[in-house]
Scaffold this active site. Structure first.
Site, short mmCIF file in Angstrom:
data_model
loop_
_atom_site.label_atom_id
_atom_site.label_comp_id
_atom_site.label_asym_id
_atom_site.label_seq_id
_atom_site.Cartn_x
_atom_site.Cartn_y
_atom_site.Cartn_z
N TYR A 28 0.82 -1.22 0.00
CA TYR A 28 0.00 0.00 0.00
C TYR A 28 0.85 1.27 0.00
O TYR A 28 0.49 2.27 -0.63
CB TYR A 28 -0.95 0.01 1.20
CG TYR A 28 -2.17 -0.84 1.01
CD1 TYR A 28 -3.05 -0.59 -0.04
CD2 TYR A 28 -2.44 -1.91 1.86
CE1 TYR A 28 -4.17 -1.38 -0.23
CE2 TYR A 28 -3.56 -2.71 1.67
CZ TYR A 28 -4.43 -2.44 0.62
OH TYR A 28 -5.54 -3.22 0.42
N ASP B 88 -0.39 -35.27 4.82
CA ASP B 88 -1.33 -36.12 4.09
C ASP B 88 -0.56 -37.00 3.11
O ASP B 88 0.53 -36.63 2.63
CB ASP B 88 -2.33 -35.27 3.28
CG ASP B 88 -3.36 -34.58 4.16
OD1 ASP B 88 -3.57 -35.03 5.30
OD2 ASP B 88 -3.96 -33.60 3.69
#
Length: 389
Positions: free
Chosen positions: A107, A260
């Protein structure tokens, strides 16, 4: 420096060092202008083609190819401008005692430049459009200066967690990681500023998912087995990877990782172990080459050469998930990475996946019972050396 510096001594030293390095690196451009030379930046290329696996160190490293960004080159002038703009914002933050986030930097630098081209027509150009563009510029500054964004006290969202019998010092405060109730210590974005005071642990267990981390924490796994329990909550951020590296390197603790049983979980392990392609210039401080993949392995599910599976046929039917085309494509990509494809054990794992075309989440093992997962599956695999190195 502008104004009186505040913060603890560690922060102040880091700030002074980073400001000095940035000043010296970018001051060279002024010298070029004074000497009548067109200013340019030489920056190592952050591409797959310039990423090399170093088998001796066991990590990904950035190659020797460099790109030149010249102010007077039309094709490079915008990126040249972006780099100097971001460098000036970071330097100003350092000397003004600020702690910007990567979002703040986006920004602060985003605005529209109005100018006229050679024909006199009015033009408008944004300094950058999206945050991924400004983030890439920050990475260019890292490889150009040799400073990492953490060294420049640029903050990011905390993602990783740790719990265990360990005391640390952060920001002048002593924190006991064993006395946080059901919570855990959020690994700060500047992990090099953490001081390790004392530890009573025999190994580090990194679990991919926050939910599994919480289950093991509440089950008292780290207390029973004298472990430091860590999660990166999915794909780990830099702070978590650096913290794990420090635990291994400085405290000499072995590191075991559970993800996983699918191509994306395996890649997460690879990121911890050898580094990532996009951040290969940081592997030396982020990767943990001796980290071991504990599971969930395909051979845990189907068995292999005398190894008995942890799941029965009925349990496999209940918990297995069909692989997607995206999963299959990713698995084949992993085989093309030399640090995976040339590893015999990984070849077995991935080819089992490609044979059965199914995957399994960690929770499926835990579904057999938390006691089974915490007190049988994990310790049994560590004790028997059933891991992939």
């Amino acid at each position: 420096m502008s104004g009186e510096m505040f913060g603890d001594e560690v922060d102040i030293k880091a700030r002074l060092r980073a400001a000095e390095v940035m000043y010296k690196k970018f001051h060279r451009l002024i010298s070029d202008v004074i000497k009548g030379r067109p200013p340019k930046l030489e920056i190592p290329k952050r591409t797959l083609s310039n990423t090399i696996f170093d088998p001796e160190r066991g990590i990904l490293v950035i190659g020797e190819e460099k790109l030149e960004r010249e102010f007077l080159n039309v094709g490079e002038s915008r990126r040249f401008m972006q780099t100097l703009l971001m460098a000036s914002i970071i330097y100003q933050s350092l000397i003004e005692n600020e702690y910007p986030t990567i979002r703040d930097l986006y920004y602060k630098g985003k605005h529209t430049i109005v100018y006229r081209d050679y024909s006199g027509r009015k033009r408008e150009e944004n300094t950058w459009d999206e945050q991924k563009e400004s983030d890439s510029v920050i990475q260019d500054i890292e490889v150009y200066t040799g400073l990492f964004r953490e060294d420049m006290l640029i903050l990011s969202k905390e993602k990783g967690k740790v719990v265990g019998n360990m005391r640390i010092r952060s920001g002048g405060d002593v924190i006991d990681l064993s006395k946080l109730g059901h919570g855990a210590y959020a690994i700060e974005p500047t992990p090099d500023l953490i001081e390790f005071l004392d530890v009573d642990a025999e190994f580090v267990l990194v679990v991919e998912k926050d939910a599994v981390f919480q289950q093991l924490h509440r089950a008292g796994f780290w207390k029973k087995y004298k472990a430091l329990l860590v999660t990166g909550s999915g794909q780990p951020d830099r702070a978590t990877r650096r913290f794990v590296r420090r635990l291994h390197e400085e405290l000499k603790l072995p590191v075991y990782i559970i993800t996983d049983s699918d191509p994306y979980g395996w890649y997460i392990y690879s990121v911890y172990k050898v580094g990532s392609i996009t951040l290969s210039y940081e592997s030396e401080r982020l990767a943990t080459p001796k980290a071991k993949f504990l599971g969930v392995q395909m051979t845990d599910i189907f068995g292999y050469r005398g190894k008995k599976p942890y799941l029965s046929e009925a349990e496999r039917k209940k918990f297995m998930i069909k692989a997607t085309d995206k999963d299959i494509k990713r698995a084949k990509e992993l085989l093309n990475y030399s640090w995976i494809g040339k590893n015999r054990r990984w070849n077995v794992e991935i080819r089992l996946f490609l044979k059965h075309l199914v995957k399994l989440e960690i929770e499926a093992i835990a579904s057999k019972g938390l006691k089974f997962f915490a007190y049988q599956y994990i310790p049994e695999k560590i004790e028997t050396g059933d891991w992939i190195d």
